[in-house]
Design an enzyme around this catalytic site. Sequence first.
Site, PDB file in Angstrom:
ATOM      1  N   ASP A   1       0.820  -1.212   0.000  1.00 34.99           N
ATOM      2  CA  ASP A   1       0.000   0.000   0.000  1.00 34.99           C
ATOM      3  C   ASP A   1       0.852   1.260   0.000  1.00 34.99           C
ATOM      4  O   ASP A   1       0.528   2.246  -0.667  1.00 34.99           O
ATOM      5  CB  ASP A   1      -0.945  -0.009   1.204  1.00 34.99           C
ATOM      6  CG  ASP A   1      -0.200  -0.087   2.530  1.00 34.99           C
ATOM      7  OD1 ASP A   1      -0.158   0.931   3.243  1.00 34.99           O
ATOM      8  OD2 ASP A   1       0.323  -1.153   2.862  1.00 34.99           O
TER       9      ASP A   1
ATOM     10  N   ASP B   1       1.444 -10.473   3.521  1.00 33.48           N
ATOM     11  CA  ASP B   1       0.496 -10.378   4.630  1.00 33.48           C
ATOM     12  C   ASP B   1      -0.956 -10.391   4.152  1.00 33.48           C
ATOM     13  O   ASP B   1      -1.867 -10.547   4.968  1.00 33.48           O
ATOM     14  CB  ASP B   1       0.735  -9.093   5.426  1.00 33.48           C
ATOM     15  CG  ASP B   1       2.072  -9.075   6.130  1.00 33.48           C
ATOM     16  OD1 ASP B   1       2.631 -10.170   6.351  1.00 33.48           O
ATOM     17  OD2 ASP B   1       2.572  -7.985   6.441  1.00 33.48           O
TER      18      ASP B   1
ATOM     19  N   MET C   1       6.330 -14.275   9.351  1.00 33.64           N
ATOM     20  CA  MET C   1       6.153 -12.842   9.137  1.00 33.64           C
ATOM     21  C   MET C   1       4.688 -12.443   9.253  1.00 33.64           C
ATOM     22  O   MET C   1       3.792 -13.222   8.964  1.00 33.64           O
ATOM     23  CB  MET C   1       6.715 -12.441   7.778  1.00 33.64           C
ATOM     24  CG  MET C   1       8.237 -12.410   7.732  1.00 33.64           C
ATOM     25  SD  MET C   1       8.868 -11.826   6.148  1.00 33.64           S
ATOM     26  CE  MET C   1      10.613 -11.620   6.570  1.00 33.64           C
ATOM     27  N   GLY C   2       4.475 -11.189   9.642  1.00 32.98           N
ATOM     28  CA  GLY C   2       3.124 -10.649   9.799  1.00 32.98           C
ATOM     29  C   GLY C   2       3.122  -9.649  10.924  1.00 32.98           C
ATOM     30  O   GLY C   2       2.852 -10.007  12.071  1.00 32.98           O
TER      31      GLY C   2
ATOM     32  N   GLU D   1       4.875 -12.932  13.849  1.00 33.30           N
ATOM     33  CA  GLU D   1       5.866 -12.049  14.455  1.00 33.30           C
ATOM     34  C   GLU D   1       5.245 -10.819  15.109  1.00 33.30           C
ATOM     35  O   GLU D   1       5.881 -10.159  15.931  1.00 33.30           O
ATOM     36  CB  GLU D   1       6.896 -11.600  13.421  1.00 33.30           C
ATOM     37  CG  GLU D   1       6.327 -10.724  12.325  1.00 33.30           C
ATOM     38  CD  GLU D   1       7.361 -10.279  11.309  1.00 33.30           C
ATOM     39  OE1 GLU D   1       8.534 -10.664  11.443  1.00 33.30           O
ATOM     40  OE2 GLU D   1       6.997  -9.555  10.367  1.00 33.30           O
TER      41      GLU D   1
ATOM     42  N   ALA E   1      10.434 -18.078   2.823  1.00 32.48           N
ATOM     43  CA  ALA E   1       9.125 -18.063   2.169  1.00 32.48           C
ATOM     44  C   ALA E   1       8.984 -16.931   1.174  1.00 32.48           C
ATOM     45  O   ALA E   1       8.474 -17.110   0.066  1.00 32.48           O
ATOM     46  CB  ALA E   1       8.020 -17.983   3.228  1.00 32.48           C
ATOM     47  N   ARG E   2       9.426 -15.737   1.551  1.00 30.25           N
ATOM     48  CA  ARG E   2       9.180 -14.576   0.689  1.00 30.25           C
ATOM     49  C   ARG E   2      10.100 -14.526  -0.524  1.00 30.25           C
ATOM     50  O   ARG E   2       9.842 -13.783  -1.461  1.00 30.25           O
ATOM     51  CB  ARG E   2       9.303 -13.286   1.497  1.00 30.25           C
ATOM     52  CG  ARG E   2      10.730 -12.842   1.814  1.00 30.25           C
ATOM     53  CD  ARG E   2      10.719 -11.537   2.564  1.00 30.25           C
ATOM     54  NE  ARG E   2      12.049 -10.927   2.606  1.00 30.25           N
ATOM     55  CZ  ARG E   2      12.291  -9.714   3.086  1.00 30.25           C
ATOM     56  NH1 ARG E   2      11.297  -8.994   3.587  1.00 30.25           N
ATOM     57  NH2 ARG E   2      13.517  -9.224   3.077  1.00 30.25           N
TER      58      ARG E   2
END
Length: 394
Positions: free
Chosen positions: A120, A150, A193-194, A262, A321-322
């Site tokens: 964003d 996310d 992650m998050g 996280e 993962a990313r």
Amino acid sequence: MTKIAMLTAGGLAPCLSSAVGGLIEGYSAVAPDAEIIFYLYGYQGLLTGTSLTVTADIRAGAHLLHRQGGSPIGNSRVKLTNAGDLAKRGLIKTGEEPLAVAAAQLRKDGVTILHTIGGDDTSTTAADLARFLANEGHHLTVVGLPKTIDNDIVPIRQSLGAVTAAEQGAIFFENVVNELTTAPRTLVIHEIMGRHSGWLAAATAETYRRRMNETAVLDFGVVRKDIDALYIPELPIDIDGEAKRLRAVMDDKGAVAIFLSEGAGVADLVREMEGRGETVERDAFGHVKIDKINVGDWFSKRFAKLIGAERTLVQKSGYFARSAAANAEDLALIRDMVALAVATGLKGESGVIGHDEQRGGELRAIEFPRIAGGKPFDTNVSWLTDLLREIGQR
């Protein structure tokens, strides 16, 4: 004359290379004479004028990008509204307006269509650029592609790369779970992650358990494959109640496995650190630097003692993962979004491409003012409530 520029920004996601490749293929098919350039390392490259022209060889090999992870044109975390940070990093001169510097570079390069692939912040910054140029009488079409693992961009139903990241996190844990057999009373925490959204942690857990149930295992002795808890920012954590429940699991099964977002418990941890007089580091966006406060370590120390763990292991799947290449589901989503992005760009319409949840899920160019981060994860979705019930957390 049509001149297209592209940039990728923010953290990595398993969609960047494929999206870049798809855009090259799309424009090469319908506007083969249009020049295409990349700004290297996102908005940093735009500020410094560091770009690369797409050659015939790159066009011919663009299909290979669908099998690659990372970003072939580089990312960076640069916020064009943070002039102080940019001047400190030498990307602009003290006193310069970042938007003016970036706009001047776009005018100098003759860019008519700018494609941004990011979250964003990336998209709203691009919109700021378009408005700035419009006020100076220069029309710039800006078309964004939504990237975030996310899956938290309003009002976009599914952001690019998130499904693959969940799958890769599950694959990561398929090996890590075997650490539960290393020693008696082992606690393994899988940190995912998050920062604000627990979608990725929940989707990773759901994907892991689905894959686990689809795989035949000779289940005897001390073999443990299932998980015992999922903690995400949107749901409160009763530490004492969970410790009692997990202590019983440890006594019965000899091991405990936790999936941890996280961002879970970060507010409590930050308050604790600042209460001790410690400085909590933040990035250019004002976000707490999650990697500096070590959420997994904080949880592991508390739970290890409460549940009687003799060995504790925290493993983070985020970078694994990313950085992956997009899976089949994401490739299909990328294909559809890129096709519309190219058509939208050539029509001179700006927006962020996505399935608009506020317009019946229609795939369209969503107006920039409606784009925002921090989309709440709906914790009442059936797959999550089923998962929590099955692991004994509800």
